[in-house]
Design a protein around this motif. Structure first.
Motif, short mmCIF file in Angstrom:
data_model
loop_
_atom_site.label_atom_id
_atom_site.label_comp_id
_atom_site.label_asym_id
_atom_site.label_seq_id
_atom_site.Cartn_x
_atom_site.Cartn_y
_atom_site.Cartn_z
N UNK A 129 0.79 -1.23 0.00
CA UNK A 129 0.00 0.00 0.00
C UNK A 129 0.82 1.27 0.00
N UNK A 130 2.13 1.15 -0.20
CA UNK A 130 3.02 2.30 -0.08
C UNK A 130 3.26 2.98 -1.42
N UNK A 131 3.62 4.26 -1.35
CA UNK A 131 4.05 4.98 -2.55
C UNK A 131 5.42 4.46 -2.97
N UNK A 132 5.87 4.85 -4.15
CA UNK A 132 7.18 4.41 -4.63
C UNK A 132 8.29 4.90 -3.71
N UNK B 190 12.21 3.57 0.69
CA UNK B 190 12.72 3.78 2.05
C UNK B 190 12.65 2.48 2.86
N UNK B 191 11.56 1.74 2.74
CA UNK B 191 11.41 0.51 3.51
C UNK B 191 12.38 -0.57 3.05
N UNK B 192 12.57 -0.70 1.76
CA UNK B 192 13.38 -1.79 1.21
C UNK B 192 14.86 -1.42 1.14
N UNK B 193 15.19 -0.39 0.37
CA UNK B 193 16.59 0.01 0.22
C UNK B 193 17.10 0.69 1.48
N UNK B 194 16.25 1.51 2.11
CA UNK B 194 16.68 2.19 3.32
C UNK B 194 16.96 1.23 4.46
#
Length: 225
Positions: free
Chosen positions: A133-136, A141-145
């Motif tokens: 449900x997240x924006x790009x 931020x969640x994955x790469x961050x």
């Protein structure tokens, strides 16, 4: 797929396995000539054609009991495992499990200690949010961050990702691949199953010898990829 190993009388989400039950589950594996290993080791062995007798063990969320209960039990058997950590909540607690028991999460020292003892530390995102449900920008931020934060903390590459709640579509799988991870762990088998959406089998407190045998057989037959 494990979560927490601890004593817990109130566990509505069934994420906790007692230490005694966990020890018996490891013994069940050992008696059948099976060795628990990290996901990176398992995938490397598959590539080399030498994965016979290996079982990937994963622990979602990064609970503090991974250090106090899980690692000692694994080392006693000569096993290893992968623990998937929420990088933005290191040293805090599982705030996402509303209505469930409050559990402490591993702190930075605990993560480094586990890595020194042969455990693989992977990413479970930055904030344990459902990715679909997240924006790009939020997805990045969640994955790469999350990957970058853990690599800074550990001082070594982070190879694995685990999708919070098992929620993963084509966009999320592609984001994990593009972020530079070597693999991703899902829960269920789907049309996306493969190196970046690996299906896993849940193991809980109710799983004794008969249930483990059934789950092991089902995973090999139905969830092969």
């Amino acid at each position: 797929m494990y979560h927490s190993v601890d004593k817990c009388d109130d566990d509505p989400f069934q994420i906790t396995v007692s230490p005694d039950r966990f020890a018996r589950q490891l013994l069940w594996l050992a008696r059948r000539g099976l060795t628990g290993v990290s996901m990176s080791r398992l995938l490397r062995a598959h590539t080399e054609g030498d994965a016979k007798g290996l079982v990937g063990l994963t622990f979602d969320d990064g609970y503090a009991d991974f250090c106090s209960e899980v690692v000692p039990a694994l080392l006693e058997r000569g096993f290893s495992a992968t623990v998937f950590v929420v990088s933005g909540l290191v040293g805090e607690h599982n705030a996402w499990d509303e209505g469930g028991p409050r559990k402490r999460l591993m702190d930075a020292d605990g993560l480094r200690w586990a890595a020194r003892h042969g455990m693989e530390v992977g990413s479970h995102s930055a904030g344990h949010r459902s990715l679909t449900g997240l924006s790009e920008a939020e997805l990045h931020d969640e994955v790469a961050g999350g990957k970058a934060a853990l690599e800074d903390l550990l001082g070594e590459p982070v190879n694995g990702f685990c999708y919070p709640y098992g929620h993963a579509g084509a966009r999320e799988v592609d984001a994990v691949r593009r972020a530079g991870y070597g693999y991703g762990c899902a829960i269920w088998k789907s049309e996306l199953s493969g190196r970046y959406a690996l299906p896993r089998t849940y193991v809980g407190e109710r799983d004794g010898a008969l249930r483990l045998r059934a789950k092991h057989a089902r995973h090999r037959v139905r969830w092969a990829w």
